[in-house]
Design a protein around this motif. Sequence first.
Motif, PDB file in Angstrom:
ATOM      1  N   MET A   1       5.471  10.973  -0.264  1.00  0.00           N
ATOM      2  CA  MET A   1       4.097  11.418  -0.239  1.00  0.00           C
ATOM      3  C   MET A   1       3.355  10.708   0.884  1.00  0.00           C
ATOM      4  O   MET A   1       3.574   9.551   1.149  1.00  0.00           O
ATOM      5  N   VAL A   2       2.472  11.415   1.530  1.00  0.00           N
ATOM      6  CA  VAL A   2       1.686  10.866   2.631  1.00  0.00           C
ATOM      7  C   VAL A   2       0.214  10.936   2.263  1.00  0.00           C
ATOM      8  O   VAL A   2      -0.259  11.937   1.746  1.00  0.00           O
ATOM      9  N   LYS A   3      -0.498   9.852   2.513  1.00  0.00           N
ATOM     10  CA  LYS A   3      -1.946   9.839   2.320  1.00  0.00           C
ATOM     11  C   LYS A   3      -2.611  10.025   3.677  1.00  0.00           C
ATOM     12  O   LYS A   3      -2.095   9.600   4.685  1.00  0.00           O
ATOM     13  N   THR A   4      -3.754  10.672   3.668  1.00  0.00           N
ATOM     14  CA  THR A   4      -4.459  10.950   4.903  1.00  0.00           C
ATOM     15  C   THR A   4      -5.837  10.295   4.876  1.00  0.00           C
ATOM     16  O   THR A   4      -6.520  10.332   3.868  1.00  0.00           O
ATOM     17  N   ALA A   5      -6.223   9.705   5.992  1.00  0.00           N
ATOM     18  CA  ALA A   5      -7.572   9.187   6.188  1.00  0.00           C
ATOM     19  C   ALA A   5      -8.053   9.709   7.543  1.00  0.00           C
ATOM     20  O   ALA A   5      -7.259  10.177   8.356  1.00  0.00           O
ATOM     21  N   TYR A   6      -9.335   9.655   7.767  1.00  0.00           N
ATOM     22  CA  TYR A   6      -9.902  10.056   9.049  1.00  0.00           C
ATOM     23  C   TYR A   6     -10.768   8.924   9.550  1.00  0.00           C
ATOM     24  O   TYR A   6     -11.424   8.246   8.766  1.00  0.00           O
ATOM     25  N   PHE A   7     -10.745   8.704  10.853  1.00  0.00           N
ATOM     26  CA  PHE A   7     -11.761   7.821  11.399  1.00  0.00           C
ATOM     27  C   PHE A   7     -12.501   8.585  12.478  1.00  0.00           C
ATOM     28  O   PHE A   7     -11.959   9.430  13.162  1.00  0.00           O
ATOM     29  N   GLY A   8     -13.771   8.312  12.560  1.00  0.00           N
ATOM     30  CA  GLY A   8     -14.624   9.005  13.508  1.00  0.00           C
ATOM     31  C   GLY A   8     -14.838   8.185  14.751  1.00  0.00           C
ATOM     32  O   GLY A   8     -15.068   6.984  14.679  1.00  0.00           O
ATOM     33  N   TYR A  15     -13.089  11.210  27.848  1.00  0.00           N
ATOM     34  CA  TYR A  15     -11.670  11.230  27.541  1.00  0.00           C
ATOM     35  C   TYR A  15     -11.251   9.836  27.106  1.00  0.00           C
ATOM     36  O   TYR A  15     -11.524   8.867  27.801  1.00  0.00           O
ATOM     37  N   TRP A  16     -10.607   9.736  25.950  1.00  0.00           N
ATOM     38  CA  TRP A  16     -10.146   8.448  25.454  1.00  0.00           C
ATOM     39  C   TRP A  16      -8.763   8.594  24.839  1.00  0.00           C
ATOM     40  O   TRP A  16      -8.306   9.689  24.525  1.00  0.00           O
ATOM     41  N   THR A  17      -8.094   7.452  24.655  1.00  0.00           N
ATOM     42  CA  THR A  17      -6.770   7.387  24.054  1.00  0.00           C
ATOM     43  C   THR A  17      -6.813   6.419  22.888  1.00  0.00           C
ATOM     44  O   THR A  17      -7.352   5.318  23.016  1.00  0.00           O
ATOM     45  N   ALA A  18      -6.249   6.835  21.748  1.00  0.00           N
ATOM     46  CA  ALA A  18      -6.120   5.963  20.578  1.00  0.00           C
ATOM     47  C   ALA A  18      -4.641   5.661  20.399  1.00  0.00           C
ATOM     48  O   ALA A  18      -3.815   6.580  20.360  1.00  0.00           O
ATOM     49  N   THR A  19      -4.297   4.373  20.296  1.00  0.00           N
ATOM     50  CA  THR A  19      -2.900   3.950  20.194  1.00  0.00           C
ATOM     51  C   THR A  19      -2.747   2.931  19.076  1.00  0.00           C
ATOM     52  O   THR A  19      -3.526   1.970  18.992  1.00  0.00           O
ATOM     53  N   LEU A  20      -1.742   3.130  18.234  1.00  0.00           N
ATOM     54  CA  LEU A  20      -1.433   2.141  17.208  1.00  0.00           C
ATOM     55  C   LEU A  20      -0.958   0.869  17.877  1.00  0.00           C
ATOM     56  O   LEU A  20      -0.106   0.905  18.769  1.00  0.00           O
ATOM     57  N   VAL A  21      -1.501  -0.265  17.474  1.00  0.00           N
ATOM     58  CA  VAL A  21      -1.065  -1.559  18.002  1.00  0.00           C
ATOM     59  C   VAL A  21       0.230  -1.924  17.268  1.00  0.00           C
ATOM     60  O   VAL A  21       0.237  -2.091  16.047  1.00  0.00           O
ATOM     61  N   GLU A  53     -15.259  12.705  17.815  1.00  0.00           N
ATOM     62  CA  GLU A  53     -14.243  13.433  17.053  1.00  0.00           C
ATOM     63  C   GLU A  53     -13.889  12.682  15.778  1.00  0.00           C
ATOM     64  O   GLU A  53     -14.051  11.469  15.701  1.00  0.00           O
ATOM     65  N   ASN A  54     -13.368  13.411  14.815  1.00  0.00           N
ATOM     66  CA  ASN A  54     -12.713  12.822  13.643  1.00  0.00           C
ATOM     67  C   ASN A  54     -11.220  12.940  13.852  1.00  0.00           C
ATOM     68  O   ASN A  54     -10.713  14.025  14.139  1.00  0.00           O
ATOM     69  N   ILE A  55     -10.497  11.846  13.710  1.00  0.00           N
ATOM     70  CA  ILE A  55      -9.070  11.809  13.977  1.00  0.00           C
ATOM     71  C   ILE A  55      -8.325  11.598  12.665  1.00  0.00           C
ATOM     72  O   ILE A  55      -8.585  10.618  11.956  1.00  0.00           O
ATOM     73  N   PRO A  56      -7.381  12.485  12.323  1.00  0.00           N
ATOM     74  CA  PRO A  56      -6.593  12.261  11.114  1.00  0.00           C
ATOM     75  C   PRO A  56      -5.542  11.180  11.322  1.00  0.00           C
ATOM     76  O   PRO A  56      -4.966  11.053  12.396  1.00  0.00           O
ATOM     77  N   VAL A  57      -5.317  10.404  10.280  1.00  0.00           N
ATOM     78  CA  VAL A  57      -4.302   9.353  10.268  1.00  0.00           C
ATOM     79  C   VAL A  57      -3.442   9.602   9.030  1.00  0.00           C
ATOM     80  O   VAL A  57      -3.972   9.780   7.933  1.00  0.00           O
ATOM     81  N   TYR A  58      -2.136   9.606   9.208  1.00  0.00           N
ATOM     82  CA  TYR A  58      -1.205   9.853   8.105  1.00  0.00           C
ATOM     83  C   TYR A  58      -0.407   8.578   7.840  1.00  0.00           C
ATOM     84  O   TYR A  58       0.181   8.026   8.756  1.00  0.00           O
ATOM     85  N   VAL A  59      -0.401   8.154   6.590  1.00  0.00           N
ATOM     86  CA  VAL A  59       0.271   6.917   6.197  1.00  0.00           C
ATOM     87  C   VAL A  59       1.218   7.232   5.055  1.00  0.00           C
ATOM     88  O   VAL A  59       0.819   7.842   4.053  1.00  0.00           O
TER      89      VAL A  59
END
Length: 105
Positions: A1-8, A15-21, A53-59
């Motif tokens: 199962m995957v949980k979803t959150a969003y960050f705004g 133009y921007w880039t979001a990267t997991l550290v 933007e709102n960006i979905p994150v899946y964990v």
Amino acid sequence: MVKTAYFGIDSNIPYWTATLVTSGTDMGTANTDDFSFASGDDVVHTTHGSNTENIPVYVKRKESASPRSFRVKVEGVGLDGQTRSILLTVSQSGYDLRATTGLSI
């Protein structure tokens, strides 16, 4: 199962880039393979966007009740030509998943 959150991202940066550290002192406490910007079986640690933007994150679901966190670096060049970056935290405590920041870029 995957949980979803969003960050705004509240931004005027075109133009921007979001990267997991995934290493270093800014990294969260969780296994980075449990995090993705895409749903499904693919593990995607980078996404791109523009302005606000709102960006979905899946964990991936975790059986342990101990808290864990992921850190995401968002970076882009502002209208003034200066590079801006912030760190966001995606945290999970039990079944509660939150993506938070008090900052905007």
